[in-house]
Design a protein around this motif. Structure first.
Motif, PDB file in Angstrom:
ATOM      1  N   ASP A 114       0.829  -1.208   0.000  1.00 45.33           N
ATOM      2  CA  ASP A 114       0.000   0.000   0.000  1.00 45.33           C
ATOM      3  C   ASP A 114       0.864   1.258   0.000  1.00 45.33           C
ATOM      4  O   ASP A 114       0.550   2.247  -0.662  1.00 45.33           O
ATOM      5  CB  ASP A 114      -0.948   0.002   1.196  1.00 45.33           C
ATOM      6  CG  ASP A 114      -1.986  -1.109   1.095  1.00 45.33           C
ATOM      7  OD1 ASP A 114      -2.387  -1.461  -0.034  1.00 45.33           O
ATOM      8  OD2 ASP A 114      -2.394  -1.628   2.151  1.00 45.33           O
ATOM      9  N   LEU A 118       2.051   4.349  -3.193  1.00 44.60           N
ATOM     10  CA  LEU A 118       2.189   5.802  -3.050  1.00 44.60           C
ATOM     11  C   LEU A 118       3.544   6.272  -3.568  1.00 44.60           C
ATOM     12  O   LEU A 118       3.671   7.384  -4.084  1.00 44.60           O
ATOM     13  CB  LEU A 118       2.049   6.218  -1.585  1.00 44.60           C
ATOM     14  CG  LEU A 118       0.812   5.752  -0.832  1.00 44.60           C
ATOM     15  CD1 LEU A 118       0.834   6.275   0.598  1.00 44.60           C
ATOM     16  CD2 LEU A 118      -0.460   6.159  -1.546  1.00 44.60           C
ATOM     17  N   ALA A 152      -2.988   4.902   4.061  1.00 49.47           N
ATOM     18  CA  ALA A 152      -2.817   3.757   3.166  1.00 49.47           C
ATOM     19  C   ALA A 152      -3.210   2.442   3.835  1.00 49.47           C
ATOM     20  O   ALA A 152      -3.655   1.511   3.165  1.00 49.47           O
ATOM     21  CB  ALA A 152      -1.376   3.683   2.668  1.00 49.47           C
ATOM     22  N   PRO A 156      -6.403   2.459   1.090  1.00 50.55           N
ATOM     23  CA  PRO A 156      -5.315   2.567   0.114  1.00 50.55           C
ATOM     24  C   PRO A 156      -5.678   3.385  -1.128  1.00 50.55           C
ATOM     25  O   PRO A 156      -4.844   4.120  -1.642  1.00 50.55           O
ATOM     26  CB  PRO A 156      -5.018   1.118  -0.269  1.00 50.55           C
ATOM     27  CG  PRO A 156      -5.621   0.285   0.792  1.00 50.55           C
ATOM     28  CD  PRO A 156      -6.731   1.081   1.399  1.00 50.55           C
ATOM     29  N   ARG A 160      -3.670   6.591  -2.390  1.00 47.13           N
ATOM     30  CA  ARG A 160      -3.094   6.559  -3.752  1.00 47.13           C
ATOM     31  C   ARG A 160      -3.548   7.780  -4.546  1.00 47.13           C
ATOM     32  O   ARG A 160      -2.758   8.405  -5.246  1.00 47.13           O
ATOM     33  CB  ARG A 160      -3.510   5.256  -4.448  1.00 47.13           C
ATOM     34  CG  ARG A 160      -3.157   5.151  -5.906  1.00 47.13           C
ATOM     35  CD  ARG A 160      -1.690   4.964  -6.129  1.00 47.13           C
ATOM     36  NE  ARG A 160      -1.426   4.975  -7.567  1.00 47.13           N
ATOM     37  CZ  ARG A 160      -0.425   4.367  -8.119  1.00 47.13           C
ATOM     38  NH1 ARG A 160       0.435   3.694  -7.392  1.00 47.13           N
ATOM     39  NH2 ARG A 160      -0.253   4.423  -9.407  1.00 47.13           N
TER      40      ARG A 160
END
Length: 183
Positions: A114, A118, A152, A156, A160
């Motif tokens: 997760d 990013l 996250a 998530p 993102r």
């Protein structure tokens, strides 16, 4: 796309140049000149932020990570090179040591997918490793003051989206920056 170690090396070069300018050293001649208070302040703030990230969030060396995983240091280096080459992991350099910020790892020492999601858009946008680490672990307006790495865990997709929006901001600011005229 720039690898984490290349980004760290460029940041280190920038820091060395800023340090020289802040302390009145001419880059070419190393002559004493008048110190630039703004550069001194910037160098100090950068150093403070890095110390804070290391102290508050932790990082592991290749050797420590290998011990954590029950692996060889060479295997860890190969894994880091492979995963960072995909833009999913970043490292930072501190006093000549390459470190892996813990924010990217789960409690078992595996890559936190997760958080890796990013990292990718921000690395692709050109964000350097230390700045990326700071963004992942600091409250951001894109998440109503929440911390991206924490968001996250619970949401998530939301984290993102914040990373993608921030990456777009970085790219937009780079594209609209005035060109530097060379003499």
């Amino acid at each position: 796309m720039m690898r984490a170690t290349q980004a760290a090396a460029l940041l280190l070069l920038f820091d060395q140049e800023a340090h020289m300018g802040a302390h009145g050293l001419d880059k070419e001649n190393h002559l004493d000149t008048t110190p630039n208070p703004r550069r001194v302040q910037q160098v100090e703030m950068t150093a403070d932020l890095r110390r804070s990230l290391l102290a508050d969030h932790g990082a592991v060396s290749y050797k420590a990570f290998a011990q954590l995983c029950g692996s060889r240091t060479s295997a860890v280096r190969a894994w880091v090179a492979r995963v960072s080459g995909r833009g999913c992991l970043f490292t930072v350099e501190d006093n000549g040591r390459i470190l892996i910020p813990r924010v990217q790892l789960d409690t078992n020492g595996n890559l936190n997918e997760d958080v890796a999601a990013l990292v990718q858009p921000l690395f692709q946008a050109g964000l350097d490793s230390w700045s990326l680490w700071a963004w992942l672990t600091s409250p951001t307006g894109r998440l109503n003051g929440e911390i991206p790495a924490e968001v996250a865990k619970e949401d998530p997709a939301r984290a993102r989206k914040a990373a993608e929006l921030y990456a777009a901001d970085i790219e937009r600011s780079r594209d609209t920056a005035a060109p530097v005229l060379q003499p």
